[in-house]
Enzyme design. Structure first.
Site, short mmCIF file in Angstrom:
data_model
loop_
_atom_site.label_atom_id
_atom_site.label_comp_id
_atom_site.label_asym_id
_atom_site.label_seq_id
_atom_site.Cartn_x
_atom_site.Cartn_y
_atom_site.Cartn_z
N THR A 1 9.04 -28.11 -42.73
CA THR A 1 9.17 -26.66 -42.61
C THR A 1 10.41 -26.27 -41.79
O THR A 1 11.23 -25.44 -42.22
CB THR A 1 7.92 -26.05 -41.92
OG1 THR A 1 6.79 -26.35 -42.72
CG2 THR A 1 8.06 -24.56 -41.75
N LEU A 2 10.55 -26.88 -40.61
CA LEU A 2 11.68 -26.54 -39.74
C LEU A 2 13.00 -26.90 -40.41
O LEU A 2 13.93 -26.10 -40.48
CB LEU A 2 11.58 -27.32 -38.42
CG LEU A 2 11.23 -26.53 -37.17
CD1 LEU A 2 9.87 -25.90 -37.34
CD2 LEU A 2 11.25 -27.41 -35.93
N VAL B 1 15.44 -28.99 -31.58
CA VAL B 1 14.38 -27.98 -31.60
C VAL B 1 13.05 -28.64 -31.97
O VAL B 1 12.12 -27.97 -32.39
CB VAL B 1 14.69 -26.83 -32.60
CG1 VAL B 1 15.76 -25.92 -32.05
CG2 VAL B 1 15.09 -27.38 -33.97
N ALA B 2 12.98 -29.98 -31.83
CA ALA B 2 11.77 -30.70 -32.24
C ALA B 2 10.86 -30.92 -31.03
O ALA B 2 10.08 -30.03 -30.67
CB ALA B 2 12.15 -32.01 -32.90
N ARG B 3 10.97 -32.08 -30.39
CA ARG B 3 10.23 -32.38 -29.17
C ARG B 3 11.14 -33.19 -28.25
O ARG B 3 11.90 -34.03 -28.73
CB ARG B 3 8.96 -33.19 -29.46
CG ARG B 3 7.77 -32.38 -29.96
CD ARG B 3 7.18 -31.46 -28.88
NE ARG B 3 6.07 -30.66 -29.37
CZ ARG B 3 6.18 -29.47 -29.97
NH1 ARG B 3 7.37 -28.94 -30.16
NH2 ARG B 3 5.11 -28.82 -30.38
N ASP C 1 16.14 -26.87 -26.95
CA ASP C 1 14.99 -25.98 -26.76
C ASP C 1 13.82 -26.74 -26.16
O ASP C 1 12.88 -26.13 -25.66
CB ASP C 1 14.59 -25.39 -28.13
CG ASP C 1 13.54 -24.30 -28.01
OD1 ASP C 1 13.78 -23.32 -27.25
OD2 ASP C 1 12.47 -24.40 -28.66
N GLU D 1 8.94 -30.53 -19.35
CA GLU D 1 9.01 -29.06 -19.42
C GLU D 1 8.07 -28.45 -18.40
O GLU D 1 6.95 -28.95 -18.25
CB GLU D 1 8.64 -28.60 -20.84
CG GLU D 1 9.67 -29.04 -21.86
CD GLU D 1 9.33 -28.63 -23.29
OE1 GLU D 1 8.41 -27.81 -23.50
OE2 GLU D 1 9.96 -29.14 -24.21
N HIS E 1 11.86 -23.69 -24.71
CA HIS E 1 10.88 -24.00 -25.76
C HIS E 1 10.33 -22.70 -26.40
O HIS E 1 9.13 -22.43 -26.34
CB HIS E 1 9.72 -24.86 -25.22
CG HIS E 1 8.96 -25.54 -26.33
ND1 HIS E 1 8.27 -26.72 -26.14
CD2 HIS E 1 8.77 -25.21 -27.63
CE1 HIS E 1 7.69 -27.08 -27.28
NE2 HIS E 1 7.99 -26.17 -28.20
N ALA F 1 10.80 -20.76 -31.80
CA ALA F 1 9.98 -20.20 -32.89
C ALA F 1 9.35 -18.87 -32.52
O ALA F 1 8.55 -18.34 -33.29
CB ALA F 1 8.90 -21.20 -33.28
P1 NAD Z 1 6.44 -30.54 -40.97
O1 NAD Z 1 5.24 -31.41 -40.97
O2 NAD Z 1 6.56 -29.43 -41.95
O3 NAD Z 1 7.77 -31.43 -41.14
C1 NAD Z 1 8.01 -32.61 -40.45
C2 NAD Z 1 8.90 -33.48 -41.34
O4 NAD Z 1 9.37 -34.60 -40.60
C3 NAD Z 1 8.16 -34.02 -42.56
O5 NAD Z 1 8.94 -33.76 -43.69
C4 NAD Z 1 8.06 -35.51 -42.28
O6 NAD Z 1 8.09 -36.28 -43.45
C5 NAD Z 1 9.30 -35.73 -41.45
N1 NAD Z 1 9.28 -36.97 -40.66
C6 NAD Z 1 8.28 -37.49 -39.93
N2 NAD Z 1 8.66 -38.66 -39.38
C7 NAD Z 1 9.94 -38.87 -39.77
C8 NAD Z 1 10.89 -39.90 -39.54
N3 NAD Z 1 10.58 -40.97 -38.79
N4 NAD Z 1 12.12 -39.78 -40.10
C9 NAD Z 1 12.43 -38.72 -40.88
N5 NAD Z 1 11.58 -37.73 -41.14
C10 NAD Z 1 10.34 -37.80 -40.59
O7 NAD Z 1 6.54 -29.98 -39.49
P2 NAD Z 1 7.46 -28.75 -39.01
O8 NAD Z 1 6.67 -27.50 -39.04
O9 NAD Z 1 8.76 -28.81 -39.69
O10 NAD Z 1 7.65 -29.12 -37.47
C11 NAD Z 1 8.30 -30.34 -37.12
C12 NAD Z 1 8.20 -30.54 -35.62
O11 NAD Z 1 9.05 -29.61 -34.96
C13 NAD Z 1 6.81 -30.29 -35.04
O12 NAD Z 1 6.03 -31.46 -35.09
C14 NAD Z 1 7.11 -29.86 -33.64
O13 NAD Z 1 7.11 -30.97 -32.77
C15 NAD Z 1 8.50 -29.26 -33.70
N6 NAD Z 1 8.49 -27.78 -33.59
C16 NAD Z 1 9.15 -27.22 -32.55
C17 NAD Z 1 9.18 -25.84 -32.41
C18 NAD Z 1 9.90 -25.19 -31.26
O14 NAD Z 1 9.50 -24.14 -30.82
N7 NAD Z 1 10.97 -25.75 -30.76
C19 NAD Z 1 8.53 -25.02 -33.35
C20 NAD Z 1 7.87 -25.63 -34.43
C21 NAD Z 1 7.87 -27.02 -34.54
#
Ligand code: NAD
Length: 307
Positions: A144-145, A223-225, A249, A254, A273, A276
């Site tokens: 999604t992101l 913007v992940a973790r 972010d 944190e 953080h 979103a």
């Molecule tokens: P999602 O499940 O839609 O997408 C995650 C993607 O990562 C999937 O396509 C998955 O196949 C891929 N993935 C997993 N392991 C991988 C690897 N080793 N190599 C390559 N790709 C890999 O989740 P999302 O909604 O896109 O969110 C992703 C992450 O972003 C969340 O788990 C969260 O930690 C973080 N996030 C952060 C914020 C923020 O405020 N900064 C907001 C939303 C999500």
């Protein structure tokens, strides 16, 4: 399953007022109420930001975040507790935040804001500012992101490459790389943007080797973790000018500790953080909750199920 009482845990107040979500769900057939830690036991399901051990006695937990790395999957499974997350709603918010970081770097807006604090009329060096069309952004993680980021950056004329577990094409991406070719993918990019979940495989995916593979004029965005990045290695790379800068972010700890050298770096943008955040967050979460309450009533598989 017969749900009777759904609690909106007060921890969601870090993202939106809990009552906003509870009120928007009043028309559900079950009772919905804002709850604190001492009222968990009167519910059979909860919508929450944080984890509590008392949730192990519930039937269903819904996380208002996409990232659920703080939840104990195995214990939940053992206790028969369902866990769902809020993936699917953060594409545009995080996409626009990342576009903002890139525009700040390209147009030097962060320098102007910093100078303004000191009433300084300082123009950038003649060759510091640039435009985004023709640059390449490598987005690591195409969920999604990643897709939201790709779509938003694509609209700015940026060429977008993606890194994912397979190399199948994904809408919005101009070229795909497999995770095994991460170093090759990041080496070709002006911007590297991390959007993977935190898992055993992605912990410290960005280490000294990954930063060394990036161009010295490239920017890094997380913007992940936090723990997806080896933060000391990132700080070393920034201090050695092996990278042009970073927008962060999320952090290994944190809130980011006051003594972190990241706070004072000129070409580092820090946000707490909140990539979103949107005033519509409670509505977006509400739609997932509403859908799953109805699926529980009809014994259908839950959407966004993690455990
Ligand atoms: P999602 O499940 O839609 O997408 C995650 C993607 O990562 C999937 O396509 C998955 O196949 C891929 N993935 C997993 N392991 C991988 C690897 N080793 N190599 C390559 N790709 C890999 O989740 P999302 O909604 O896109 O969110 C992703 C992450 O972003 C969340 O788990 C969260 O930690 C973080 N996030 C952060 C914020 C923020 O405020 N900064 C907001 C939303 C999500």
């Amino acid at each position: 399953v017969e749900l009777e009482r759904l609690g909106v845990h007060e921890s969601v107040s870090h993202v939106f007022p809990p009552a906003k979500l509870a009120t928007s769900l009043v028309d559900l057939s079950i009772e919905v109420a804002v709850i604190g830690d001492d009222e968990i036991d009167v519910c059979d399901a909860v919508v929450t930001l944080e984890y509590r051990e008392a949730f192990l006695d519930l039937h269903w937990i819904h996380s208002i975040q996409a990232g659920v790395d703080r939840f104990p999957f195995e214990t939940l499974e053992e206790r028969g507790v369902l866990l769902t997350n809020s993936t699917g709603i953060h594409d545009r918010t995080v996409g626009e935040t990342v576009a903002g970081y890139l525009l700040m770097f390209a147009r030097r807006l962060h320098d102007h804001v910093a100078n303004q604090q000191q009433r300084r009329w300082d123009r950038p060096e003649w060759d510091a500012a640039f435009t985004l069309p023709g640059t390449t952004a490598c987005v690591v993680g195409t969920g999604t992101l990643g897709r939201g980021v790709a779509e938003t950056l694509g609209a700015l004329g940026i060429r977008v490459t993606g890194v994912r577990q397979s190399t199948d094409s994904v809408p919005g991406f101009d070229e795909m790389f497999a995770t095994d070719d991460l170093l090759e993918a990041v080496a070709a990019a002006d911007f590297v943007i991390v959007t993977v979940p935190l898992t055993d495989e992605t912990r410290h995916l960005f280490d000294a080797e990954a930063f060394a593979a990036m161009r010295t004029d490239a920017y890094f965005v997380n913007v992940a973790r936090g723990p997806v990045v080896d933060e000391p290695a990132l700080i070393d790379a920034l201090e050695a000018d092996d990278l042009a800068g970073a927008a962060l972010d999320v952090f290994e700890t944190e809130p980011l500790p006051e003594e972190s050298p990241l706070w004072e770096m000129d070409d580092v943008i820090i946000s707490p953080h909140c990539a979103a955040y949107t005033r519509d967050y409670f509505r977006d979460v509400g739609e997932i909750v509403r859908e799953n309450v109805s699926r529980l009533e009809t014994d259908d598989d839950l959407t966004n199920r993690v455990v």
